[in-house]
Design a protein around this motif. Structure first.
Motif, PDB file in Angstrom:
ATOM      1  N   SER A  14       0.159  -2.486  10.565  1.00  0.00           N
ATOM      2  CA  SER A  14       0.216  -3.030   9.205  1.00  0.00           C
ATOM      3  C   SER A  14      -1.033  -3.883   9.026  1.00  0.00           C
ATOM      4  N   PRO A  15      -1.500  -4.078   7.782  1.00  0.00           N
ATOM      5  CA  PRO A  15      -2.735  -4.836   7.571  1.00  0.00           C
ATOM      6  C   PRO A  15      -2.717  -6.237   8.167  1.00  0.00           C
ATOM      7  N   ASP A  16      -1.538  -6.858   8.285  1.00  0.00           N
ATOM      8  CA  ASP A  16      -1.451  -8.202   8.850  1.00  0.00           C
ATOM      9  C   ASP A  16      -0.876  -8.189  10.266  1.00  0.00           C
ATOM     10  N   GLY A  17      -0.841  -7.006  10.899  1.00  0.00           N
ATOM     11  CA  GLY A  17      -0.308  -6.891  12.253  1.00  0.00           C
ATOM     12  C   GLY A  17      -1.336  -7.229  13.316  1.00  0.00           C
ATOM     13  N   GLU A  18      -0.932  -7.094  14.573  1.00  0.00           N
ATOM     14  CA  GLU A  18      -1.823  -7.370  15.684  1.00  0.00           C
ATOM     15  C   GLU A  18      -2.688  -6.141  15.982  1.00  0.00           C
ATOM     16  N   LEU A  19      -3.883  -6.409  16.480  1.00  0.00           N
ATOM     17  CA  LEU A  19      -4.807  -5.339  16.828  1.00  0.00           C
ATOM     18  C   LEU A  19      -4.414  -4.737  18.172  1.00  0.00           C
TER      19      LEU A  19
ATOM     20  N   THR B 190     -15.226  -4.171  -0.073  1.00  0.00           N
ATOM     21  CA  THR B 190     -14.831  -5.130   0.947  1.00  0.00           C
ATOM     22  C   THR B 190     -16.038  -5.961   1.367  1.00  0.00           C
ATOM     23  N   PRO B 191     -15.981  -7.299   1.223  1.00  0.00           N
ATOM     24  CA  PRO B 191     -17.064  -8.134   1.731  1.00  0.00           C
ATOM     25  C   PRO B 191     -16.990  -8.198   3.255  1.00  0.00           C
ATOM     26  N   ILE B 192     -18.138  -8.076   3.927  1.00  0.00           N
ATOM     27  CA  ILE B 192     -18.172  -8.016   5.383  1.00  0.00           C
ATOM     28  C   ILE B 192     -19.060  -9.130   5.929  1.00  0.00           C
ATOM     29  N   THR B 193     -18.553  -9.870   6.886  1.00  0.00           N
ATOM     30  CA  THR B 193     -19.368 -10.787   7.671  1.00  0.00           C
ATOM     31  C   THR B 193     -19.748 -10.066   8.948  1.00  0.00           C
ATOM     32  N   LEU B 194     -21.037  -9.922   9.205  1.00  0.00           N
ATOM     33  CA  LEU B 194     -21.483  -9.173  10.370  1.00  0.00           C
ATOM     34  C   LEU B 194     -20.918  -9.803  11.637  1.00  0.00           C
ATOM     35  N   GLY B 195     -20.335  -8.971  12.484  1.00  0.00           N
ATOM     36  CA  GLY B 195     -19.729  -9.445  13.713  1.00  0.00           C
ATOM     37  C   GLY B 195     -18.240  -9.663  13.608  1.00  0.00           C
ATOM     38  N   SER B 196     -17.689  -9.659  12.387  1.00  0.00           N
ATOM     39  CA  SER B 196     -16.255  -9.858  12.195  1.00  0.00           C
ATOM     40  C   SER B 196     -15.578  -8.527  11.877  1.00  0.00           C
ATOM     41  N   ILE B 197     -14.314  -8.370  12.290  1.00  0.00           N
ATOM     42  CA  ILE B 197     -13.633  -7.101  12.084  1.00  0.00           C
ATOM     43  C   ILE B 197     -13.217  -6.942  10.623  1.00  0.00           C
ATOM     44  N   PHE B 198     -13.166  -5.710  10.186  1.00  0.00           N
ATOM     45  CA  PHE B 198     -12.710  -5.378   8.847  1.00  0.00           C
ATOM     46  C   PHE B 198     -12.068  -4.002   8.888  1.00  0.00           C
ATOM     47  N   GLN B 199     -11.279  -3.688   7.882  1.00  0.00           N
ATOM     48  CA  GLN B 199     -10.581  -2.406   7.861  1.00  0.00           C
ATOM     49  C   GLN B 199     -11.511  -1.292   7.424  1.00  0.00           C
ATOM     50  N   LEU B 200     -11.553  -0.244   8.235  1.00  0.00           N
ATOM     51  CA  LEU B 200     -12.372   0.928   7.926  1.00  0.00           C
ATOM     52  C   LEU B 200     -11.611   1.936   7.076  1.00  0.00           C
ATOM     53  N   GLY B 201     -10.317   2.009   7.301  1.00  0.00           N
ATOM     54  CA  GLY B 201      -9.520   2.974   6.562  1.00  0.00           C
ATOM     55  C   GLY B 201      -8.147   3.129   7.189  1.00  0.00           C
ATOM     56  N   ALA B 202      -7.356   4.014   6.606  1.00  0.00           N
ATOM     57  CA  ALA B 202      -6.015   4.303   7.109  1.00  0.00           C
ATOM     58  C   ALA B 202      -6.031   5.659   7.813  1.00  0.00           C
ATOM     59  N   LEU B 203      -5.394   5.692   8.982  1.00  0.00           N
ATOM     60  CA  LEU B 203      -5.320   6.911   9.780  1.00  0.00           C
ATOM     61  C   LEU B 203      -3.871   7.369   9.837  1.00  0.00           C
ATOM     62  N   ARG B 204      -3.622   8.639   9.538  1.00  0.00           N
ATOM     63  CA  ARG B 204      -2.268   9.187   9.643  1.00  0.00           C
ATOM     64  C   ARG B 204      -2.265  10.316  10.667  1.00  0.00           C
ATOM     65  N   HIS B 205      -1.196  10.347  11.463  1.00  0.00           N
ATOM     66  CA  HIS B 205      -1.016  11.422  12.432  1.00  0.00           C
ATOM     67  C   HIS B 205       0.218  12.224  12.048  1.00  0.00           C
ATOM     68  N   PHE B 206       0.008  13.501  11.797  1.00  0.00           N
ATOM     69  CA  PHE B 206       1.099  14.424  11.477  1.00  0.00           C
ATOM     70  C   PHE B 206       1.553  15.020  12.803  1.00  0.00           C
ATOM     71  N   ASN B 207       2.644  14.480  13.336  1.00  0.00           N
ATOM     72  CA  ASN B 207       3.072  14.814  14.693  1.00  0.00           C
ATOM     73  C   ASN B 207       4.257  15.775  14.653  1.00  0.00           C
TER      74      ASN B 207
END
Length: 232
Positions: A174-179, A76-93
């Motif tokens: 979702s990757p294109d959803g709101e933060l 993943t190319p990163i511009t310092l100061g801009s947000i990027f995806q770190l990974g996917a988190l799953r919760h087994f509830n």
């Protein structure tokens, strides 16, 4: 050739941007590992495919224990100061006894330009009681919430003469959803969210007074002015 004022301003801005491009890094991959959950003596760790999991609690059904899983991202190319995806988190509830209330998450970022950098965070787990009025919107009583205790990583690293750290920015469903700031996970299933962050500069601490303040103090001393401070 004549340029209008607007065209001239655009030309100057473009030249400045070209001369001072935004600092960037190349993320080769990310990964996450879990610490010991707090609030319960019943826990374990496992890796399923590319996902590192921590599970906790005594299962109240055949669904098994609750837990969290983290799967990193690839190049993943990163511009310092801009947000990027770190990974996917799953919760087994799942319904359990002896739930955890927090767990440590270590995020490792493998950069092309510098060595691996590891940042530690504490994820808060609000495991609800599944009775009474639900604290969060719930399809089936009651949804739980995953959030974090510290938005800034516990350390910094040097790059191009400056200090940087990892800051957690929020979750996306979702990757294109709101933060969003919290990950609300429905009861009786597995929910997924994407964890986002940014590499931000760490401001230098000012250990000496501002020059203007030093000048002012020197001026007072030179004029021989005296001032008495009275405690009220």
């Amino acid at each position: 050739m004549r340029l209008t004022i607007s065209a001239a301003i655009i030309s100057i801005a473009t030249a400045i941007a070209s001369a001072n491009p935004a600092a960037a890094l190349t993320l080769l991959n990310s990964s996450g590992s879990w610490g010991t959950p707090s609030g319960t003596p019943f826990y374990g760790f496992q890796t399923v495919g590319a996902e590192n999991q921590v599970r906790w609690g005594i299962p109240a059904s055949e669904a098994g224990p609750s837990g969290l899983g983290f799967t990193g991202v690839g190049a993943t190319p990163i511009t310092l100061g801009s947000i990027f995806q770190l990974g996917a988190l799953r919760h087994f509830n799942n319904p359990i006894y002896d739930a955890a209330n927090s767990v440590g998450l270590s995020v490792t970022l493998d950069f092309a330009e510098i060595a691996d950098e590891i940042f530690n965070f504490t994820m808060n787990i609000d495991e609800t009681t599944n009775s009474g009025t639900c604290s969060y919107f719930s399809v089936t009583p009651c949804a739980d919430k995953i959030s974090w205790n510290n938005a800034l990583g516990d350390r910094s690293f040097s790059y191009d003469g400056k200090e940087y750290t990892l800051e957690l920015s929020g979750f996306k469903l979702s990757p294109d959803g709101e933060l969003v700031s919290d990950f609300i996970s429905q009861e009786g299933g597995t929910s997924e969210a994407y964890l986002y962050g940014r590499i931000r500069e760490v401001p230098e601490e000012r250990s000496t007074p501002e020059p203007s303040l030093m000048f002012g103090l020197a001026g007072f001393a030179a004029l021989g002015l005296r001032r008495r401070w009275v405690n009220s």
